[in-house]
Design a protein around this motif. Sequence first.
Motif, PDB file in Angstrom:
ATOM      1  N   ILE A  18       0.842  -1.206   0.000  1.00  0.00           N
ATOM      2  CA  ILE A  18       0.000   0.000   0.000  1.00  0.00           C
ATOM      3  C   ILE A  18       0.874   1.252   0.000  1.00  0.00           C
ATOM      4  N   GLY A  19       1.952   1.244   0.789  1.00  0.00           N
ATOM      5  CA  GLY A  19       2.819   2.425   0.867  1.00  0.00           C
ATOM      6  C   GLY A  19       3.538   2.706  -0.443  1.00  0.00           C
ATOM      7  N   GLY A  20       4.126   1.668  -1.035  1.00  0.00           N
ATOM      8  CA  GLY A  20       4.885   1.863  -2.275  1.00  0.00           C
ATOM      9  C   GLY A  20       4.008   2.331  -3.414  1.00  0.00           C
ATOM     10  N   LEU A  37       9.444  -1.755  -7.676  1.00  0.00           N
ATOM     11  CA  LEU A  37      10.106  -3.062  -7.723  1.00  0.00           C
ATOM     12  C   LEU A  37       9.541  -3.924  -6.606  1.00  0.00           C
ATOM     13  N   GLU A  38       8.742  -4.909  -6.966  1.00  0.00           N
ATOM     14  CA  GLU A  38       8.087  -5.752  -5.962  1.00  0.00           C
ATOM     15  C   GLU A  38       8.711  -7.147  -5.969  1.00  0.00           C
ATOM     16  N   ARG A  39       9.030  -7.611  -4.785  1.00  0.00           N
ATOM     17  CA  ARG A  39       9.677  -8.924  -4.626  1.00  0.00           C
ATOM     18  C   ARG A  39       8.774 -10.089  -5.062  1.00  0.00           C
ATOM     19  N   ALA A  40       7.482 -10.000  -4.744  1.00  0.00           N
ATOM     20  CA  ALA A  40       6.562 -11.123  -4.977  1.00  0.00           C
ATOM     21  C   ALA A  40       6.314 -11.325  -6.471  1.00  0.00           C
ATOM     22  N   ILE A  50      -9.003  -3.850   7.047  1.00  0.00           N
ATOM     23  CA  ILE A  50      -8.176  -2.757   7.550  1.00  0.00           C
ATOM     24  C   ILE A  50      -9.108  -1.623   7.953  1.00  0.00           C
ATOM     25  N   GLN A  51      -8.773  -0.951   9.044  1.00  0.00           N
ATOM     26  CA  GLN A  51      -9.570   0.202   9.462  1.00  0.00           C
ATOM     27  C   GLN A  51      -8.913   1.473   8.945  1.00  0.00           C
ATOM     28  N   LEU A  52      -9.736   2.437   8.614  1.00  0.00           N
ATOM     29  CA  LEU A  52      -9.225   3.687   8.043  1.00  0.00           C
ATOM     30  C   LEU A  52      -9.783   4.872   8.804  1.00  0.00           C
ATOM     31  N   HIS A 111     -11.635  -3.939   2.761  1.00  0.00           N
ATOM     32  CA  HIS A 111     -10.859  -5.151   2.493  1.00  0.00           C
ATOM     33  C   HIS A 111      -9.490  -4.728   1.969  1.00  0.00           C
ATOM     34  N   ARG A 112      -8.430  -5.292   2.551  1.00  0.00           N
ATOM     35  CA  ARG A 112      -7.071  -4.900   2.148  1.00  0.00           C
ATOM     36  C   ARG A 112      -6.828  -5.079   0.654  1.00  0.00           C
ATOM     37  N   GLY A 113      -7.298  -6.204   0.146  1.00  0.00           N
ATOM     38  CA  GLY A 113      -7.085  -6.486  -1.280  1.00  0.00           C
ATOM     39  C   GLY A 113      -7.758  -5.419  -2.133  1.00  0.00           C
ATOM     40  N   GLU A 136      13.308  -8.341  -6.200  1.00  0.00           N
ATOM     41  CA  GLU A 136      13.675  -8.046  -4.807  1.00  0.00           C
ATOM     42  C   GLU A 136      14.916  -7.160  -4.760  1.00  0.00           C
ATOM     43  N   VAL A 137      14.787  -6.033  -4.097  1.00  0.00           N
ATOM     44  CA  VAL A 137      15.935  -5.134  -3.924  1.00  0.00           C
ATOM     45  C   VAL A 137      16.748  -5.649  -2.734  1.00  0.00           C
ATOM     46  N   VAL A 138      18.001  -5.982  -2.996  1.00  0.00           N
ATOM     47  CA  VAL A 138      18.823  -6.505  -1.894  1.00  0.00           C
ATOM     48  C   VAL A 138      19.872  -5.505  -1.418  1.00  0.00           C
ATOM     49  N   TYR A 190      -4.228 -13.802  15.455  1.00  0.00           N
ATOM     50  CA  TYR A 190      -4.818 -14.775  14.537  1.00  0.00           C
ATOM     51  C   TYR A 190      -5.874 -14.035  13.718  1.00  0.00           C
ATOM     52  N   ARG A 191      -5.872 -14.287  12.427  1.00  0.00           N
ATOM     53  CA  ARG A 191      -6.837 -13.604  11.550  1.00  0.00           C
ATOM     54  C   ARG A 191      -7.709 -14.610  10.817  1.00  0.00           C
ATOM     55  N   SER A 192      -8.968 -14.226  10.603  1.00  0.00           N
ATOM     56  CA  SER A 192      -9.893 -15.034   9.803  1.00  0.00           C
ATOM     57  C   SER A 192     -10.914 -14.087   9.177  1.00  0.00           C
ATOM     58  N   GLY A 297       6.673   4.148   5.091  1.00  0.00           N
ATOM     59  CA  GLY A 297       5.760   3.106   5.584  1.00  0.00           C
ATOM     60  C   GLY A 297       6.409   2.246   6.661  1.00  0.00           C
ATOM     61  N   ASP A 298       6.055   0.956   6.674  1.00  0.00           N
ATOM     62  CA  ASP A 298       6.578   0.062   7.714  1.00  0.00           C
ATOM     63  C   ASP A 298       8.102  -0.027   7.695  1.00  0.00           C
ATOM     64  N   ALA A 299       8.721   0.206   6.569  1.00  0.00           N
ATOM     65  CA  ALA A 299      10.188   0.190   6.528  1.00  0.00           C
ATOM     66  C   ALA A 299      10.751   1.300   7.419  1.00  0.00           C
ATOM     67  N   PHE A 307      -3.494   0.960  17.069  1.00  0.00           N
ATOM     68  CA  PHE A 307      -4.131   2.243  16.718  1.00  0.00           C
ATOM     69  C   PHE A 307      -4.786   2.125  15.339  1.00  0.00           C
ATOM     70  N   ALA A 308      -4.609   0.981  14.678  1.00  0.00           N
ATOM     71  CA  ALA A 308      -5.128   0.758  13.322  1.00  0.00           C
ATOM     72  C   ALA A 308      -4.635   1.870  12.381  1.00  0.00           C
ATOM     73  N   GLN A 309      -3.331   2.122  12.412  1.00  0.00           N
ATOM     74  CA  GLN A 309      -2.816   3.288  11.687  1.00  0.00           C
ATOM     75  C   GLN A 309      -1.596   3.008  10.801  1.00  0.00           C
ATOM     76  N   GLY A 310      -1.089   1.768  10.755  1.00  0.00           N
ATOM     77  CA  GLY A 310       0.142   1.525   9.988  1.00  0.00           C
ATOM     78  C   GLY A 310       0.000   1.883   8.524  1.00  0.00           C
ATOM     79  N   ALA A 311      -1.080   1.412   7.911  1.00  0.00           N
ATOM     80  CA  ALA A 311      -1.289   1.716   6.491  1.00  0.00           C
ATOM     81  C   ALA A 311      -1.648   3.190   6.313  1.00  0.00           C
ATOM     82  N   CYS A 312      -2.411   3.727   7.263  1.00  0.00           N
ATOM     83  CA  CYS A 312      -2.763   5.164   7.184  1.00  0.00           C
ATOM     84  C   CYS A 312      -1.482   6.005   7.198  1.00  0.00           C
ATOM     85  N   MET A 313      -0.533   5.636   8.073  1.00  0.00           N
ATOM     86  CA  MET A 313       0.733   6.392   8.139  1.00  0.00           C
ATOM     87  C   MET A 313       1.541   6.225   6.849  1.00  0.00           C
TER      88      MET A 313
HETATM   89  C1  FAD Z   1      -2.934  -7.706  12.276  1.00  0.00           C
HETATM   90  C2  FAD Z   1      -2.717  -6.368  11.650  1.00  0.00           C
HETATM   91  C3  FAD Z   1      -3.764  -5.471  11.537  1.00  0.00           C
HETATM   92  C4  FAD Z   1      -3.548  -4.204  10.990  1.00  0.00           C
HETATM   93  N1  FAD Z   1      -4.593  -3.342  10.913  1.00  0.00           N
HETATM   94  C5  FAD Z   1      -4.402  -2.111  10.396  1.00  0.00           C
HETATM   95  C6  FAD Z   1      -5.485  -1.201  10.312  1.00  0.00           C
HETATM   96  O1  FAD Z   1      -6.618  -1.514  10.717  1.00  0.00           O
HETATM   97  N2  FAD Z   1      -5.250   0.051   9.777  1.00  0.00           N
HETATM   98  C7  FAD Z   1      -4.016   0.402   9.313  1.00  0.00           C
HETATM   99  O2  FAD Z   1      -3.852   1.535   8.827  1.00  0.00           O
HETATM  100  N3  FAD Z   1      -2.953  -0.450   9.390  1.00  0.00           N
HETATM  101  C8  FAD Z   1      -3.123  -1.690   9.911  1.00  0.00           C
HETATM  102  N4  FAD Z   1      -2.077  -2.560   9.965  1.00  0.00           N
HETATM  103  C9  FAD Z   1      -0.736  -2.126   9.507  1.00  0.00           C
HETATM  104  C10 FAD Z   1      -0.584  -2.213   7.999  1.00  0.00           C
HETATM  105  O3  FAD Z   1      -0.918  -3.498   7.538  1.00  0.00           O
HETATM  106  C11 FAD Z   1       0.855  -1.905   7.594  1.00  0.00           C
HETATM  107  O4  FAD Z   1       1.336  -0.816   8.323  1.00  0.00           O
HETATM  108  C12 FAD Z   1       0.923  -1.559   6.102  1.00  0.00           C
HETATM  109  O5  FAD Z   1       0.514  -2.657   5.344  1.00  0.00           O
HETATM  110  C13 FAD Z   1       2.343  -1.141   5.723  1.00  0.00           C
HETATM  111  O6  FAD Z   1       2.397  -0.930   4.325  1.00  0.00           O
HETATM  112  P1  FAD Z   1       3.815  -0.896   3.589  1.00  0.00           P
HETATM  113  O7  FAD Z   1       3.494  -0.706   2.162  1.00  0.00           O
HETATM  114  O8  FAD Z   1       4.724   0.062   4.280  1.00  0.00           O
HETATM  115  O9  FAD Z   1       4.453  -2.332   3.843  1.00  0.00           O
HETATM  116  P2  FAD Z   1       3.933  -3.795   3.365  1.00  0.00           P
HETATM  117  O10 FAD Z   1       2.451  -3.847   3.342  1.00  0.00           O
HETATM  118  O11 FAD Z   1       4.672  -4.742   4.214  1.00  0.00           O
HETATM  119  O12 FAD Z   1       4.448  -3.857   1.876  1.00  0.00           O
HETATM  120  C14 FAD Z   1       5.806  -4.075   1.570  1.00  0.00           C
HETATM  121  C15 FAD Z   1       5.885  -4.666   0.159  1.00  0.00           C
HETATM  122  O13 FAD Z   1       7.243  -4.758  -0.209  1.00  0.00           O
HETATM  123  C16 FAD Z   1       7.530  -6.060  -0.712  1.00  0.00           C
HETATM  124  N5  FAD Z   1       8.942  -6.287  -0.395  1.00  0.00           N
HETATM  125  C17 FAD Z   1       9.492  -6.624   0.790  1.00  0.00           C
HETATM  126  N6  FAD Z   1      10.821  -6.611   0.723  1.00  0.00           N
HETATM  127  C18 FAD Z   1      11.129  -6.256  -0.550  1.00  0.00           C
HETATM  128  C19 FAD Z   1      12.353  -6.013  -1.221  1.00  0.00           C
HETATM  129  N7  FAD Z   1      13.519  -6.122  -0.584  1.00  0.00           N
HETATM  130  N8  FAD Z   1      12.323  -5.635  -2.524  1.00  0.00           N
HETATM  131  C20 FAD Z   1      11.131  -5.481  -3.169  1.00  0.00           C
HETATM  132  N9  FAD Z   1       9.942  -5.687  -2.576  1.00  0.00           N
HETATM  133  C21 FAD Z   1       9.942  -6.044  -1.266  1.00  0.00           C
HETATM  134  C22 FAD Z   1       6.554  -6.965  -0.002  1.00  0.00           C
HETATM  135  O14 FAD Z   1       6.325  -8.155  -0.756  1.00  0.00           O
HETATM  136  C23 FAD Z   1       5.313  -6.067   0.055  1.00  0.00           C
HETATM  137  O15 FAD Z   1       4.533  -6.151  -1.110  1.00  0.00           O
HETATM  138  C24 FAD Z   1      -2.254  -3.835  10.529  1.00  0.00           C
HETATM  139  C25 FAD Z   1      -1.195  -4.742  10.621  1.00  0.00           C
HETATM  140  C26 FAD Z   1      -1.412  -5.989  11.179  1.00  0.00           C
HETATM  141  C27 FAD Z   1      -0.265  -6.950  11.276  1.00  0.00           C
END
Ligand code: FAD
Length: 403
Positions: A18-20, A37-40, A50-52, A111-113, A136-138, A190-192, A297-299, A307-313
């Motif tokens: 979502i961040g990229g 550049l996506e690894r998958a 996901i909550q927004l 829905h995340r997807g 994959e960027v190494v 655990y998620r379902s 993002g998460d990096a 806080f349901a905020q990782g993707a929002c941030m």
């Molecule tokens: C249980 C749970 C519930 C959550 N609920 C919420 C919520 O309600 N609201 C909210 O805002 N956030 C929520 N989050 C947080 C949110 O999911 C993450 O903060 C968000 O997905 C981060 O996005 P991102 O793009 O930074 O990282 P990611 O989603 O981790 O994306 C990283 C991408 O980079 C790819 N990648 C990894 N390494 C490499 C590489 N070296 N080279 C190339 N590609 C690579 C991966 O395959 C992936 O596609 C939740 C997290 C969890 C675990």
Amino acid sequence: MSNVANEADPILIAGGGIGGLAAAIGLANKGLKSLVLERAPKLGEIGAGIQLGPNAFHAFDYLGVGDAARAIAVYIDNLRLMDAIDGQEITRIPLDDAFRARFRNPYAVIHRGDLHGVFLKACEDHPLVSLRTNAEVVDYDQDENGVTAILKDGERLKGTILIGADGLWSNVRKKVVGDGAPRVSGHTTYRSVIPTEDMPEDLRWNAATLWAGPKCHIVHYPLRGWKLFNLVVTYHNHAPSPEAGVPVSHEEVRKGFEHVAPVARQIIERGQDWKRWVLCDRDPVENWIDGRVVLLGDAAHPMMQYFAQGACMAMEDAVAISHVLGEEGGPLDEALARYQELRALRTARVQLQSREIGQHVYHPGGAHAALRNAVMRSKSPDDWYDIVSWLYGSTGLEGAVSA
Ligand SMILES: Cc1cc2nc3c(=O)[nH]c(=O)nc-3n(C[C@H](O)[C@H](O)[C@H](O)COP(=O)(O)OP(=O)(O)OC[C@H]3O[C@@H](n4cnc5c(N)ncnc54)[C@H](O)[C@@H]3O)c2cc1C
């Protein structure tokens, strides 16, 4: 270093989450080309919810995907906090017109997807965004003129900047920050996702509901036009090592929730195909930049989900990087420093408060839980709105931590 607007090479983005993707479309809207550049082997997201907060909608609008995101969101009426031991409501925060008027946007679940799909479509449709999978960027190299992303198979790709949006286990971060592995929280989630007809009828609430119990909590909310319910249940079991998406037995999930009220426990029984995550986060850091390389993002700021905020941030980061590179201009090093200045304190606050919420709101027992209930019941909707106003009221471009 000059800014990137007139340079021939693209901005490289490691990670198509979502961040990229949000960063790619934000930059494209400013006339800046990028290569994601996506690894998958395939671009996508796991099938959970996901909550927004309203701040996500501020970001959607800035990134030009507001209508598409609004069309697929489920608009819930309340954030509802329940006591998982006595089964009683502790408090509810209304998300009604007063909330929307205060924060200029709604609170929703999605829905995340589907959310990832909104960004993916916008990127695919934009001529300035290129997407590559199995990439994959190494590592990276850089000099005065540019940066080179090094892929796992040895291929080298030249860019003006490298944005590390490669998530919790970021390779880019290893070189920029070098602070080792993330912190393992010991909390297991655990998620379902289940069809709505499988959700207990008396709990089919139009709310993001959280049942708080000693060392555990249960979250549920509707998804996809009410066709599905998202179940996320967390157990503080001191799990020692990180995990993501491991299929588990029903029996294992039950174990963490034997002490909660039957009304909450029935939710566990309804879950199917449970998968396990052991959650990780990091302490905030102040160095997101190495020359032409920057984290997003998460990096940059992985956090607990409380806080349901990782993707929002991550989406706010995308707004900020697009803003500094596309609008503010000036030398590149100053633009990147400005990006970090806009984002670092705000994301640090969310990282640290996410931990605090787990400890003091979601997981206490005994007297600590009784105190939580008393304090939370004493608050009016306006009190709640004041408490979250620094977060929901901000577009993430104000820089500091107040709304
Ligand atoms: C249980 C749970 C519930 C959550 N609920 C919420 C919520 O309600 N609201 C909210 O805002 N956030 C929520 N989050 C947080 C949110 O999911 C993450 O903060 C968000 O997905 C981060 O996005 P991102 O793009 O930074 O990282 P990611 O989603 O981790 O994306 C990283 C991408 O980079 C790819 N990648 C990894 N390494 C490499 C590489 N070296 N080279 C190339 N590609 C690579 C991966 O395959 C992936 O596609 C939740 C997290 C969890 C675990």
